[in-house]
Design a protein around this motif. Structure first.
Motif, PDB file in Angstrom:
ATOM      1  N   ASP A 291       0.826  -1.213   0.000  1.00 47.61           N
ATOM      2  CA  ASP A 291       0.000   0.000   0.000  1.00 47.61           C
ATOM      3  C   ASP A 291       0.858   1.260   0.000  1.00 47.61           C
ATOM      4  O   ASP A 291       0.560   2.232  -0.704  1.00 47.61           O
ATOM      5  N   ASN A 294       2.242   1.822  -3.398  1.00 51.68           N
ATOM      6  CA  ASN A 294       1.263   1.808  -4.493  1.00 51.68           C
ATOM      7  C   ASN A 294       1.698   0.809  -5.562  1.00 51.68           C
ATOM      8  O   ASN A 294       1.855   1.135  -6.746  1.00 51.68           O
ATOM      9  N   SER A 309       4.567   5.020  -8.163  1.00 53.80           N
ATOM     10  CA  SER A 309       4.246   3.638  -7.821  1.00 53.80           C
ATOM     11  C   SER A 309       5.482   2.759  -7.968  1.00 53.80           C
ATOM     12  O   SER A 309       6.561   3.224  -8.334  1.00 53.80           O
TER      13      SER A 309
END
Length: 338
Positions: A291, A294, A309
């Motif tokens: 998380d 990402n 990310s």
């Protein structure tokens, strides 16, 4: 079931009550509240799994003595395990192999820059520089010199960060160990230093994206705030392909078939934090890492992902029975999307 496993199981069944017996005597404990006349132990993070301790007032003196002895036994088991880990010589091979492979993949996939050293940060280096002393980096550094000739000239900068600094002689031995890695002392050089720092508070001395690779092993279990620590790791990691390699112990996931261990993790977690330097037994660290970064599952899917990310190079969940109560573990390597 062996006697050792049977003994651990019995202690695991008893300890929730043992710990409850201990904390009720500490009226100023920050995790204690009172509700409808009963003492509640609030689980870390404010979950709804509070344990009602009101029955403790009905314990006989004999029961209280029995439970106290059990608590001492558990503390001895955990402290022995912690001492073995600190010595750096008692990790089972199933754990060591995955740690070596994870760190090696993270280093080999890290980006290199012209005329600059490869910058590596290990968070939670420990006061004994344990990963260096165990040779976790040896093969990775040897392979790096083969596949990245520029490192022969530019070198490698390995920085360790921890709340407590190792003694000077330990750092010297670690530097000598790195210098002795086959081929490195003759063809290139590895610079090593250790700095005091707290991930949760931030390592402001380092600029954004300073490190090409960041590693950690059995560290995120004990930080006060995992999300803040991981955000700091992400800030420090090179956004143009920087890698993060980790090996951590985690909570048992549903369907993994280790119900007894899961029960023990949930109920022994408060006591574990007390006797093992804030080590949490029941954290979903692998999910928190995904998380925080990402993550996306592959290189191809990262092409359509937003900036900032990371894609997953590898990840695994596994069990190392000889490391109870931290038997359930995970490892992985993430690479930030350019």
């Amino acid at each position: 079931m062996s006697f050792s496993l049977f003994f651990r199981f019995i202690i695991g069944l008893l300890l929730p009550t043992l710990y409850a017996s201990f904390v009720t005597k500490e009226c100023s404990h920050p995790r204690l509240t009172r509700s409808q006349g009963n003492v509640l132990f609030a689980a870390p993070g404010g979950s709804n799994d509070d344990v009602d301790l009101g029955f403790l007032s009905q314990l006989s003196r004999r029961d209280a003595v029995f439970l106290s002895v059990g608590a001492v036994v558990y503390g001895k088991l955990v402290s022995d395990a912690v001492r073995k880990v600190a010595r750096g010589t008692d990790y089972p091979e199933d754990h060591e192999r995955r740690t070596r492979d994870t760190f090696r993949r993270a280093l080999l996939e890290a980006p290199t820059k012209a005329n600059e050293p490869l910058r590596i940060l290990e968070v939670g280096m420990g006061t004994d520089c344990r990963t260096i002393r165990r040779g976790i980096y040896d093969q990775a550094f040897q392979d790096l010199m083969k596949v990245s000739p520029s490192l022969v000239i530019n070198g490698i900068q390995l920085t360790g960060v921890d709340l407590d600094l190792p003694k000077k002689d330990i750092v010297t031995k670690a530097q000598e160990k790195l210098a002795s890695v086959g081929g490195v002392d003759k063809k290139g050089h590895i610079m090593f230093d250790v700095q005091e720092g707290d991930l949760v508070k931030g390592l402001s001395r380092f600029k954004d994206g300073h490190f090409d690779c960041i590693t950690c092993s059995l560290t995120l279990c004990s930080v006060e705030d995992q999300n803040r620590a991981l955000q700091e790791i992400r800030r420090l990691l090179n956004p143009n392909g920087g890698t993060f390699g980790y090996v951590e112990h985690v909570s048992v996931a549903e369907g993994e078939g280790h119900e007894i261990l899961e029960w023990q993790q949930k109920n022994l977690d408060p006591l574990q934090q007390l006797v093992a330097q804030n080590c949490h037994l029941h954290r979903n660290t692998d999910e928190t890492i995904r998380d925080a970064f990402n993550t996306v599952p592959s290189v191809d899917s990262s092409k359509s992902s937003p900036n900032g990310s990371a894609f997953i190079l590898q990840e695994e969940r596994f069990f190392v029975e000889d490391m109870w109560p931290v038997s359930c573990q995970c490892c992985g390597v993430l690479k930030r999307v350019p």
